[in-house]
Design a protein around this motif. Structure first.
Motif, PDB file in Angstrom:
ATOM      1  N   ASP A 367       0.830  -1.205   0.000  1.00 21.81           N
ATOM      2  CA  ASP A 367       0.000   0.000   0.000  1.00 21.81           C
ATOM      3  C   ASP A 367       0.866   1.257   0.000  1.00 21.81           C
ATOM      4  N   LYS A 368       1.933   1.235   0.787  1.00 21.48           N
ATOM      5  CA  LYS A 368       2.767   2.435   0.922  1.00 21.48           C
ATOM      6  C   LYS A 368       3.706   2.642  -0.267  1.00 21.48           C
ATOM      7  N   PHE A 369       4.356   1.564  -0.706  1.00 18.56           N
ATOM      8  CA  PHE A 369       5.427   1.722  -1.688  1.00 18.56           C
ATOM      9  C   PHE A 369       4.993   1.399  -3.117  1.00 18.56           C
ATOM     10  N   GLY A 370       3.864   0.694  -3.267  1.00 20.15           N
ATOM     11  CA  GLY A 370       3.360   0.414  -4.596  1.00 20.15           C
ATOM     12  C   GLY A 370       4.322  -0.414  -5.435  1.00 20.15           C
ATOM     13  N   GLY A 371       4.033  -0.483  -6.718  1.00 24.28           N
ATOM     14  CA  GLY A 371       4.918  -1.212  -7.618  1.00 24.28           C
ATOM     15  C   GLY A 371       4.269  -2.465  -8.159  1.00 24.28           C
ATOM     16  N   PHE A 381      10.946   1.465  -2.124  1.00 26.76           N
ATOM     17  CA  PHE A 381      11.294   1.166  -0.734  1.00 26.76           C
ATOM     18  C   PHE A 381      12.661   1.744  -0.393  1.00 26.76           C
ATOM     19  N   GLU A 382      13.638   1.500  -1.257  1.00 26.80           N
ATOM     20  CA  GLU A 382      14.994   1.978  -0.982  1.00 26.80           C
ATOM     21  C   GLU A 382      15.072   3.501  -1.038  1.00 26.80           C
ATOM     22  N   GLY A 383      14.285   4.106  -1.915  1.00 24.80           N
ATOM     23  CA  GLY A 383      14.248   5.566  -1.969  1.00 24.80           C
ATOM     24  C   GLY A 383      13.702   6.160  -0.681  1.00 24.80           C
TER      25      GLY A 383
END
Length: 391
Positions: A367-371, A381-383
């Motif tokens: 939900d937060k990072f999508g993709g 995520f890494e960003g």
């Protein structure tokens, strides 16, 4: 959105598990999925069913050449015992004389409430779906969530902290939990051998007296960055979602996050986790906590500490020395029905809870990072992790 569902009955032909919303490119390791299923079947105090079933997941769709393809993943888990029930529980009309009724409801089970709800003359069909056998399908789904989280460096494990009146009595480190989960033989899944021996005594006593016994398991999520989850809507809070997920497991009657129970009787000055700014370069941020009474969640959001969730498991409802009940047919007092069962399932419940926690955390991460692909998810995520390291 990551979603999952299960189907199947305890003595039916197979269980079915369906997971949708996984990004493409997640490596799916069959041996890992099957080991998770094996872990659920272990533990001192298990019954005869565990000597019959050898759970493995048969993946039907959504995985090709060892990786997810973005489509729903469908799996079946065959019930080896089906050959003994095929004529008792046929899909077609079958022979009614071969039906094996559950003639008197078991106190503490869904038998009576479910029979009244669905207008059944006995509790057989209720038992078949309400059984904790269903949790095997959840474990298969949770294994896929764990494999996704593993790609981000996030791990989920569990251990037993109490059986009956005997408890661990101290905190366990993540290293201890991970080492216990990795063992090739799982006894009661306690990190401390001396405490585990005392817990065994509780199981032995229940076994000798024809009784059952419950306990408490703890699930820990390790290395999740702060900022996952939200406070803005009641039904999106991480703490609420985790509580529902673990409470949904069969026989779980209470869920605790962090020091939630003891915090209720303590002063705020002893409960809240003081904040410092002295973290290392390897941490997500340099903000740190002196302790983790909050269990890694504040305001429905992860705070960077280990997430700690405890499930309180009642003794299972099927007793070899049955309690009083009432006959469905005559309404006369009788003994509750007995089905082949276990004495203690606390370690297995911990593994099932790992699956539910992993699925919940994986959903919130997506939900937060999508993709739509793992590469896109990891880049986002890494960003984000790089962003919060600047604080």
């Amino acid at each position: 959105m990551l979603r999952f569902s299960t189907a199947g009955e305890s003595h039916g032909e197979s269980l079915v598990a369906l997971v949708s919303g996984l990004p493409a490119g997640v490596p799916v390791v069959q041996e890992f999925v099957d080991r998770e299923l094996w872990r659920r079947q272990q533990g001192y105090g298990r019954g005869g069913r565990m000597r019959i079933e050898r759970d493995t997941a048969h993946i039907l769709s959504g995985v090709r050449h060892g990786k997810t393809i973005g489509a729903p993943v469908a799996m079946t888990l065959a019930n080896v015992d089906w050959k003994n029930w095929e004529e008792i529980l046929p899909v077609g009309t079958g022979d009614a004389e071969k039906h094996k009724a559950v003639a008197s409801p078991r106190p503490g089970h869904a038998d009576l409430a479910g029979s009244l709800k669905y207008d059944f003359p006995d509790a057989r069909y209720v038992l078949e779906r309400a059984s904790a056998r269903e949790s095997a399908a959840r474990v298969a789904c949770g294994a896929l969530a764990k494999l996704l989280l593993r790609e981000l460096g996030v791990a989920v494990g569990s251990h037993v902290i109490r059986v009956g009146r005997q408890e661990l009595g101290r905190d366990a480190s993540w290293a201890e939990i991970a080492a216990t989960d990795a063992k090739d033989e799982i006894f009661l899944n306690c990190v401390d051998p001396e405490a585990e021996a005392r817990m065994k005594g509780e199981v032995d006593l229940a076994l000798r007296t024809g009784d059952t016994i419950g306990g408490v398991f703890e699930v820990v999520v390790h290395n999740l960055p702060p900022g996952v989850g939200t406070h803005v809507n009641w039904d999106e809070r991480m703490d609420g979602l985790l509580a529902q997920a673990v409470m949904s497991l069969q026989a779980v009657k209470a869920v605790e996050l962090g020091r939630g129970v003891t915090a209720a009787e303590s002063l705020g000055s002893t409960v809240h986790d003081a904040i410092a700014y002295e973290g290392s370069e390897e941490d997500f941020t340099k903000f740190s906590r002196e302790q983790n009474n909050a269990g890694g969640i504040e305001g429905g959001i992860s705070n960077g500490e280990d997430i700690v969730v405890r499930g309180y498991l009642k003794p299972i409802s099927t007793l070899r020395r049955p309690l009083a009940s009432v006959s469905f047919a005559t309404r006369e007092t009788t003994k509750a029905a007995y089905e082949r069962s276990d004495v203690c399932v606390v370690p297995a419940a911990g593994v099932a809870a790992e699956a539910m926690v992993a699925l919940t955390i994986a959903k919130l991460v997506i939900d937060k990072f999508g993709g739509d692909s793992l590469r896109e998810l990891k880049r986002n995520f890494e960003g984000y992790c790089e962003q919060i390291r600047k604080y």
